[in-house]
Design a protein around this motif. Structure first.
Motif, PDB file in Angstrom:
ATOM      1  N   MET A  18      61.218  43.391 -81.732  1.00  0.00           N
ATOM      2  CA  MET A  18      61.401  43.163 -80.304  1.00  0.00           C
ATOM      3  C   MET A  18      62.867  42.912 -79.992  1.00  0.00           C
ATOM      4  SD  MET A  18      58.471  41.054 -78.258  1.00  0.00           S
ATOM      5  CE  MET A  18      59.006  39.543 -78.915  1.00  0.00           C
ATOM      6  N   CYS A  19      63.494  42.125 -80.866  1.00  0.00           N
ATOM      7  CA  CYS A  19      64.910  41.783 -80.683  1.00  0.00           C
ATOM      8  C   CYS A  19      65.746  43.055 -80.704  1.00  0.00           C
ATOM      9  CB  CYS A  19      65.336  40.814 -81.779  1.00  0.00           C
ATOM     10  SG  CYS A  19      67.088  40.474 -81.810  1.00  0.00           S
ATOM     11  N   ALA A  20      65.493  43.931 -81.692  1.00  0.00           N
ATOM     12  CA  ALA A  20      66.288  45.157 -81.803  1.00  0.00           C
ATOM     13  C   ALA A  20      66.120  46.018 -80.559  1.00  0.00           C
ATOM     14  CB  ALA A  20      65.861  45.927 -83.049  1.00  0.00           C
ATOM     15  N   VAL A  21      64.876  46.213 -80.143  1.00  0.00           N
ATOM     16  CA  VAL A  21      64.632  47.049 -78.965  1.00  0.00           C
ATOM     17  C   VAL A  21      65.304  46.435 -77.736  1.00  0.00           C
ATOM     18  CG1 VAL A  21      62.842  47.874 -77.388  1.00  0.00           C
ATOM     19  CG2 VAL A  21      62.479  47.976 -79.857  1.00  0.00           C
ATOM     20  N   TYR A  22      65.056  45.126 -77.541  1.00  0.00           N
ATOM     21  CA  TYR A  22      65.544  44.480 -76.320  1.00  0.00           C
ATOM     22  C   TYR A  22      67.067  44.469 -76.268  1.00  0.00           C
ATOM     23  CZ  TYR A  22      66.617  40.935 -72.887  1.00  0.00           C
ATOM     24  OH  TYR A  22      67.145  40.270 -71.813  1.00  0.00           O
ATOM     25  N   TRP A  23      67.683  44.074 -77.388  1.00  0.00           N
ATOM     26  CA  TRP A  23      69.144  43.888 -77.382  1.00  0.00           C
ATOM     27  C   TRP A  23      69.847  45.222 -77.154  1.00  0.00           C
ATOM     28  CZ3 TRP A  23      71.370  39.703 -81.148  1.00  0.00           C
ATOM     29  CH2 TRP A  23      72.500  39.126 -80.556  1.00  0.00           C
ATOM     30  N   ASN A  24      69.334  46.281 -77.821  1.00  0.00           N
ATOM     31  CA  ASN A  24      69.972  47.583 -77.667  1.00  0.00           C
ATOM     32  C   ASN A  24      69.745  48.186 -76.292  1.00  0.00           C
ATOM     33  OD1 ASN A  24      71.312  48.194 -80.152  1.00  0.00           O
ATOM     34  ND2 ASN A  24      69.277  48.037 -81.068  1.00  0.00           N
ATOM     35  N   TRP A  25      68.620  47.828 -75.708  1.00  0.00           N
ATOM     36  CA  TRP A  25      68.276  48.425 -74.415  1.00  0.00           C
ATOM     37  C   TRP A  25      68.965  47.673 -73.273  1.00  0.00           C
ATOM     38  CZ3 TRP A  25      62.450  49.201 -72.696  1.00  0.00           C
ATOM     39  CH2 TRP A  25      62.418  50.051 -71.588  1.00  0.00           C
ATOM     40  N   SER A  26      68.927  46.339 -73.316  1.00  0.00           N
ATOM     41  CA  SER A  26      69.399  45.560 -72.172  1.00  0.00           C
ATOM     42  C   SER A  26      70.863  45.166 -72.302  1.00  0.00           C
ATOM     43  CB  SER A  26      68.575  44.297 -72.023  1.00  0.00           C
ATOM     44  OG  SER A  26      68.920  43.399 -73.055  1.00  0.00           O
ATOM     45  N   LEU A  27      71.368  45.061 -73.526  1.00  0.00           N
ATOM     46  CA  LEU A  27      72.724  44.580 -73.785  1.00  0.00           C
ATOM     47  C   LEU A  27      72.941  43.200 -73.178  1.00  0.00           C
ATOM     48  CD1 LEU A  27      74.641  47.908 -73.098  1.00  0.00           C
ATOM     49  CD2 LEU A  27      73.863  47.012 -75.290  1.00  0.00           C
ATOM     50  N   GLU A  28      71.867  42.406 -73.103  1.00  0.00           N
ATOM     51  CA  GLU A  28      71.969  41.051 -72.546  1.00  0.00           C
ATOM     52  C   GLU A  28      71.924  40.091 -73.723  1.00  0.00           C
ATOM     53  OE1 GLU A  28      70.731  37.360 -71.753  1.00  0.00           O
ATOM     54  OE2 GLU A  28      68.969  38.638 -71.960  1.00  0.00           O
ATOM     55  N   ASN A  29      72.934  39.222 -73.834  1.00  0.00           N
ATOM     56  CA  ASN A  29      73.104  38.492 -75.086  1.00  0.00           C
ATOM     57  C   ASN A  29      72.210  37.274 -75.241  1.00  0.00           C
ATOM     58  OD1 ASN A  29      75.007  40.199 -76.200  1.00  0.00           O
ATOM     59  ND2 ASN A  29      76.673  39.229 -75.052  1.00  0.00           N
ATOM     60  N   ALA A  30      71.989  36.531 -74.147  1.00  0.00           N
ATOM     61  CA  ALA A  30      71.245  35.272 -74.295  1.00  0.00           C
ATOM     62  C   ALA A  30      69.876  35.536 -74.906  1.00  0.00           C
ATOM     63  CB  ALA A  30      71.102  34.588 -72.936  1.00  0.00           C
ATOM     64  N   GLY A  31      69.127  36.466 -74.309  1.00  0.00           N
ATOM     65  CA  GLY A  31      67.792  36.752 -74.808  1.00  0.00           C
ATOM     66  C   GLY A  31      67.843  37.343 -76.205  1.00  0.00           C
ATOM     67  N   GLY A  32      68.840  38.212 -76.460  1.00  0.00           N
ATOM     68  CA  GLY A  32      68.960  38.813 -77.787  1.00  0.00           C
ATOM     69  C   GLY A  32      69.140  37.760 -78.856  1.00  0.00           C
ATOM     70  N   VAL A  33      70.051  36.799 -78.599  1.00  0.00           N
ATOM     71  CA  VAL A  33      70.300  35.742 -79.582  1.00  0.00           C
ATOM     72  C   VAL A  33      69.045  34.901 -79.795  1.00  0.00           C
ATOM     73  CG1 VAL A  33      71.593  33.618 -79.975  1.00  0.00           C
ATOM     74  CG2 VAL A  33      72.771  35.639 -79.149  1.00  0.00           C
ATOM     75  N   MET A  34      68.358  34.591 -78.695  1.00  0.00           N
ATOM     76  CA  MET A  34      67.178  33.720 -78.826  1.00  0.00           C
ATOM     77  C   MET A  34      66.078  34.438 -79.603  1.00  0.00           C
ATOM     78  SD  MET A  34      67.114  31.558 -75.265  1.00  0.00           S
ATOM     79  CE  MET A  34      67.388  32.864 -74.106  1.00  0.00           C
ATOM     80  N   MET A  35      65.917  35.750 -79.353  1.00  0.00           N
ATOM     81  CA  MET A  35      64.907  36.481 -80.119  1.00  0.00           C
ATOM     82  C   MET A  35      65.296  36.591 -81.587  1.00  0.00           C
ATOM     83  SD  MET A  35      63.506  39.676 -78.070  1.00  0.00           S
ATOM     84  CE  MET A  35      62.573  39.593 -76.609  1.00  0.00           C
ATOM     85  N   PHE A  36      66.603  36.734 -81.851  1.00  0.00           N
ATOM     86  CA  PHE A  36      67.071  36.780 -83.239  1.00  0.00           C
ATOM     87  C   PHE A  36      66.700  35.473 -83.942  1.00  0.00           C
ATOM     88  CE2 PHE A  36      70.272  36.438 -86.597  1.00  0.00           C
ATOM     89  CZ  PHE A  36      70.117  37.690 -87.196  1.00  0.00           C
ATOM     90  N   ALA A  37      66.923  34.357 -83.230  1.00  0.00           N
ATOM     91  CA  ALA A  37      66.553  33.057 -83.814  1.00  0.00           C
ATOM     92  C   ALA A  37      65.050  32.978 -84.036  1.00  0.00           C
ATOM     93  CB  ALA A  37      67.022  31.927 -82.904  1.00  0.00           C
TER      94      ALA A  37
END
Lengths: 130, 568
Positions: A18-37
């Motif tokens: 989910m993190c990979a899809v979301y981060w690459n698609w949205s380029l929004e960092n807060a959510g990407g970092v939180m999903m990575f965690a």
């Protein structure tokens, strides 16, 4: 232990995808970092359980054929009663009140927390009562 | 500290040989206890008290809204009331009631454990929760009043210029304490379920309630630290001159919304999953059948939890800076596992011998009300509809359908497990009257709000335009709120009327799971003896050896002398 490991690893894998899809698609960092965690929270305990599950024989609770007699013996040391959680809770309460009403609340607050840390630790080491 | 031994093997002739526990009594017992049952009871009583306090705020809000220009409370007081109503209900009632109260008492007994894995941490959780609740509510006694920025505390409304005063800081402080309390409970539940199960209690023999609490515990560990970190940053913005959430210093206000909802949406499932679990325990017992689709239920719980981490920004569609398709797809996907659950609940009741006890009625009421709330949630997951209804009463009605379903589920849990916890049954007649007031009240309360929302009435307003339709709908909603209030009174009366009157016995419902194998109330460290665990219904198997359940799936191995699958 294997089921627990698979559960946590599976959750970690899903969060990672989910993190990979979301981060690459949205380029929004807060959510990407939180999903990575979130992914790490799946992988760290999951990896630990998996590592152990390969190095131990099945515990009685993992064995579908286990008998109650098979699990006999000491399963843990449990305190009967303890005053230290209350002490620490009141200390934490005062620490939070210091955020609002004045820094001097920190003195009794941290004092109680420290006392509870020492008291609780020594109670765990020697066994104790109220 | 005392070493705890596993209870001896059970043979049918075993009688209760036991060690007595000698500890302090009275107030000292309450303060020093590390027994999960006493802590859980403290949690339950405190959180029901919070339900009553939050409910009083709600009644005041509804009376204010019954007429368009009422001045029952001032505008400023109204802001405090709806903020604290939401905060008390979400932070101090729904979560702690489920994972601190009932789960704390029931989960260790359901898996045959003597206590939670960390009994002293468990006690600390309760004290942090209690002091957090006191801290948050103390705002009402400060000069500036309680927090008034809504329970979501959006930046920049929550900064020190727009919301000065101690009330907001007390709100933050109270939330820090209850947040840590939740994290510790999450740690405790997860560790208990992973490490303290009885022999033979494999992961796929755990009762669904325990499964749901495990997943809830994991979700707590994912979500609550984010909120705690966000609150610390909010406090720094308010007092230490940082600019994390303010544009002036280079910060990003919408970051607060990301952080808050990254906690907030999993929190919805942290609230809901325990109640799903309670209902999944109750429906099979009162349908006299095993649960339909045991593994499907677990799969549904896990997928809800996994997906819930990827839906937070559906609360932020109208900010214009979130990825609409991703969050819309993920939110719609959650409907699938939730649908599986509702299908399985109906499948469990299908052709069962249904016993309409109060607990069962409440559970059915939960399924119906939750279905209404869930379906309207699917509308809201679609951005075009959300743009239209955002910040209207439609959203209020949607989540009140959901949380009122949780109240019904919680009441089902109290009627079902109350006898195990106290040793005494509640009066069924009062219980059924309470159910009808609560169920009808809930629908009368929420339905007009859906219509109000579609007709454009905004949330969080104390006064509104003179519109006969709005007034009529608001009046109906207020009547519903009164019915719900009356149902709570009936519950209090019921507790008083049935106080120590109807002894329950060990297993009044002929139930399935391990907690009904021990005495009511259970002894210190829970069990004098344990049965062999060969399926997810060990107590049923022990009491009905001629109708033993073969675990799920059709594998006639397991050395079981009666391999036939039980059909009623």
């Amino acid at each position: 232990m294997k089921a627990e490991a698979k559960l946590m690893l599976g959750l970690g894998l899903f969060f990672g995808l989910m993190c990979a899809v979301y981060w690459n698609w949205s380029l929004e960092n807060a959510g990407g970092v939180m999903m990575f965690a979130g992914m790490l929270l799946g992988f760290l305990p999951g990896g630990y359980f998996y590592w152990w599950s390969r190095r131990m024989k099945a515990r009685p609770e993992d064995d579908p054929y286990a008998t109650q007699a098979g699990g006999a013996g000491v399963i843990g040391s449990f305190p009967g009663t303890s005053i230290w959680p209350f002490t620490m809770g009141m200390g934490a309460f005062l620490v939070v009140l210091a955020l609002v009403f004045g820094i001097w609340f920190l003195i009794p607050g941290l004092g109680l927390v420290g006392w509870a840390v020492l008291g609780g630790t020594s109670e765990g080491r020697r066994g104790g009562k109220v | 500290m005392t070493d705890v031994l596993n209870p001896p093997v059970t043979t049918p002739s075993d009688d209760h040989g036991h060690e007595e526990h000698h500890g302090p009594t009275g107030i000292l017992k309450w303060i020093t206890t590390t027994d999960h049952k006493v802590i859980g009871l403290s949690y339950t009583v405190t959180s029901v008290l919070m339900l009553v306090i939050g409910g009083l705020f709600a009644e005041i809000i509804r009376f204010q809204l019954a007429t368009p220009n009422a001045n029952l409370v001032s505008l400023a007081q109204y802001n405090e009331l709806f903020t604290m109503h939401g905060s008390v209900m979400i932070y101090l009632f729904a979560g702690p009631f489920a994972f601190g109260g009932l789960a704390n008492i029931i989960v260790p007994i359901q898996i045959g454990a003597p206590d939670m894995a960390f009994p002293r941490l468990n006690a600390l959780s309760y004290w942090l929760y209690l002091t957090g609740a006191i801290t948050m509510l103390a705002g009402f006694f400060t000069a500036g009043g309680a927090a008034n920025f809504g329970w979501v505390a959006y930046a920049p409304l929550s900064n020190s210029i727009n919301t000065p005063g101690a009330g907001a800081d007390l709100w933050i402080g109270g939330l820090l304490l209850t947040g840590f309390s939740a994290i510790f409970t999450g740690v405790n539940l997860t560790a208990t379920i992973f490490y303290l199960r009885a022999p033979g209690m494999t992961m796929f023999r755990m009762p669904i309630f325990t499964w749901n609490m495990l997943v809830t515990g994991i979700l707590i560990l994912l979500a609550f630290p984010v909120l705690t970190a966000g609150l610390v940053m909010l406090y720094c913005d308010r007092h230490f001159g940082t600019h994390i959430y303010s544009v002036t210093g280079g910060g990003v206000p919408v970051l607060w919304q990301h952080i808050f909802w990254f906690w907030g949406h999993p929190e919805v499932y942290i609230l809901a999953l325990p109640f799903f679990g309670m209902v999944t325990e109750i429906i099979p017992v009162f349908s006299r059948k095993p649960v339909f689709g045991y593994k499907g239920m677990i799969f549904a719980t896990l997928s809800i939890a996994a997906l819930s981490l990827g839906v937070w920004a559906h609360h932020m569609f109208t900010t214009g800076v979130v990825l609409l398709p991703f969050f819309s797809i993920m939110s719609l996907l959650i409907a699938v596992p939730t649908g599986i659950k509702i299908f399985n609940w109906i499948g469990t009741m299908w052709r069962g011998q249904i016993w309409f006890s109060t607990a069962m009625l409440m559970a059915i009421g939960f399924v119906v009300t939750f279905l209404i709330g869930g379906l309207t949630g699917i509308y809201l997951a679609s951005p075009p509809l959300d743009f239209f209804t955002h910040d209207t009463y439609f959203v209020v009605a949607h989540f009140h359908s959901v949380v009122m379903a949780l109240v019904l589920g919680g009441m089902a849990g109290l009627y079902y497990w109350g006898p195990k916890i106290t040793g005494y049954l509640l009066n069924e007649r009062y219980g059924k009257i309470q159910f009808w007031f609560l169920f009808i009240g809930t629908q009368v309360f929420t339905f007009p709000q859906y219509l109000l929302g579609l007709r454009g009435m905004p949330r969080r307003v104390a006064i509104y335009a003179h519109d006969p339709q709005w007034k009529l709908l608001n009046d109906w909603s207020t009547i519903g709120a009164i019915l719900i209030g009356v149902s709570t009174l009936i519950f209090v009366v019921n507790v008083a009327v049935s106080w120590k009157k109807y002894p329950a016995g060990d297993n009044p419902w002929d139930a399935h799971t391990l907690e009904w194998f021990t005495t009511s109330p259970p002894p210190h460290h829970n069990f004098y003896r344990l049965p062999q665990i060969r399926s997810e219904r060990p107590t049923w198997d022990y009491n009905h050896p001629e109708h033993r359940s073969l675990g799920h799936g059709k594998h006639p191995g397991l050395g079981d002398p009666h391999p036939e699958v039980v059909e009623d």
